[in-house]
Design a protein around this motif. Structure first.
Motif, short mmCIF file in Angstrom:
data_model
loop_
_atom_site.label_atom_id
_atom_site.label_comp_id
_atom_site.label_asym_id
_atom_site.label_seq_id
_atom_site.Cartn_x
_atom_site.Cartn_y
_atom_site.Cartn_z
N VAL A 209 -3.95 0.94 3.52
CA VAL A 209 -4.73 1.81 2.63
C VAL A 209 -4.27 1.77 1.25
O VAL A 209 -5.09 2.24 0.08
N TYR A 210 -3.13 1.30 0.78
CA TYR A 210 -2.41 1.22 -0.63
C TYR A 210 -2.71 -0.39 -1.11
O TYR A 210 -2.40 -0.31 -2.38
N GLY A 211 -3.04 -1.17 -0.27
CA GLY A 211 -3.33 -2.39 -0.71
C GLY A 211 -2.03 -3.06 -1.24
O GLY A 211 -2.23 -4.06 -2.20
N ASP A 212 -1.06 -2.79 -0.59
CA ASP A 212 0.20 -3.42 -0.91
C ASP A 212 0.59 -4.37 0.08
O ASP A 212 1.76 -4.81 -0.09
N GLY A 213 0.01 -4.72 1.16
CA GLY A 213 0.30 -5.68 2.17
C GLY A 213 1.24 -4.98 3.46
O GLY A 213 1.59 -5.85 3.88
N ASN A 214 1.43 -3.68 3.29
CA ASN A 214 2.67 -3.16 4.01
C ASN A 214 1.77 -2.75 5.22
O ASN A 214 0.74 -2.40 5.16
N ASN A 215 2.43 -2.68 6.44
CA ASN A 215 1.82 -2.31 7.81
C ASN A 215 2.29 -0.98 8.30
O ASN A 215 1.77 -0.35 9.42
N PHE A 216 3.08 -0.36 7.65
CA PHE A 216 3.68 0.93 8.14
C PHE A 216 4.03 2.07 6.97
O PHE A 216 4.10 1.57 5.92
N GLU A 217 3.96 3.26 7.40
CA GLU A 217 4.31 4.37 6.27
C GLU A 217 5.24 5.26 7.07
O GLU A 217 5.20 5.36 8.34
N PRO B 230 3.44 11.83 -2.05
CA PRO B 230 4.77 12.08 -2.32
C PRO B 230 5.52 12.21 -0.84
O PRO B 230 4.72 12.68 0.14
N GLY B 231 6.54 11.61 -0.40
CA GLY B 231 7.22 12.19 0.72
C GLY B 231 7.10 10.80 1.83
O GLY B 231 7.39 10.92 2.98
N VAL B 232 6.30 10.02 1.32
CA VAL B 232 5.93 8.64 2.08
C VAL B 232 6.51 7.62 1.47
O VAL B 232 6.15 7.26 0.27
N GLU B 233 6.73 6.54 2.28
CA GLU B 233 7.29 5.02 1.74
C GLU B 233 6.61 4.25 2.69
O GLU B 233 6.45 3.98 3.87
N SER B 234 5.83 3.28 1.78
CA SER B 234 4.80 2.22 2.57
C SER B 234 5.98 1.09 2.53
O SER B 234 6.65 0.56 1.81
N ILE B 235 6.11 0.63 3.92
CA ILE B 235 7.00 -0.48 4.44
C ILE B 235 6.37 -1.51 4.91
O ILE B 235 5.40 -1.20 5.69
N GLU C 292 -5.53 -0.14 -7.98
CA GLU C 292 -5.01 -0.30 -6.48
C GLU C 292 -5.45 0.49 -5.23
O GLU C 292 -5.25 0.23 -4.19
N GLY C 293 -6.29 1.50 -5.72
CA GLY C 293 -6.80 2.74 -4.78
C GLY C 293 -5.83 3.60 -4.75
O GLY C 293 -5.09 3.72 -5.87
#
Length: 138
Positions: free
Chosen positions: A98-106, A27-32, A21-22
């Motif tokens: 950047v994480y390829g998970d379809g999320n638009n914010f961190e 750590p300390g970041v949530e992809s949402i 997935e890249g």
């Protein structure tokens, strides 16, 4: 010992999936994923390519979760928001997924992660200014 082997296998699968997935989420970041409605409700509607970083209080986010319940985009990270070690949480617009998970914010849920976001943004601004200066000099 069967369960230990299973746990090792699951760990290997996770590691292999992460590589495919890249880059992994730091750590300390949530992809949402945040909808336009959520951005408006919590005062972040101006975020996007022009406004990459913004702060929002834990109280505002937890209030949205309390008021909207399961339909709040922040519900999935409620525990991490509650445990955050600072109050004005930093949100970063993730323009290029950047994480390829379809999320638009961190969401930086630790002060250390927020400091990394701020340092990267400062670096980006300096680089952009230097590029503009070089272009103007030509």
């Amino acid at each position: 010992h069967g369960s230990a082997r299973g746990a090792r296998r699951a760990s290997l699968r996770r590691n292999m999936a992460d590589e495919e997935e890249g880059p992994g989420i730091p750590p300390g970041v949530e992809s949402i994923f945040l909808t336009g409605g959520t951005l408006k409700i919590v005062g972040l509607e101006d975020m996007g390519p022009e406004v990459l970083l913004k702060r929002v209080s834990k109280e505002t986010l937890l209030g949205d979760i309390q008021y909207r319940g399961a339909i709040s985009d922040f519900t999935i990270v409620k525990k991490q928001i509650s445990k955050a070690d600072y109050d004005e949480l930093l949100i970063r617009y993730n323009e290029d997924d950047v994480y390829g998970d379809g999320n638009n914010f961190e969401l930086a849920v630790t002060k250390a992660a927020a400091e990394v976001f701020e340092a990267r943004e400062a670096e980006r601004v300096v680089t952009a200014a230097a590029a503009a200066e070089a272009a103007a000099a030509e």
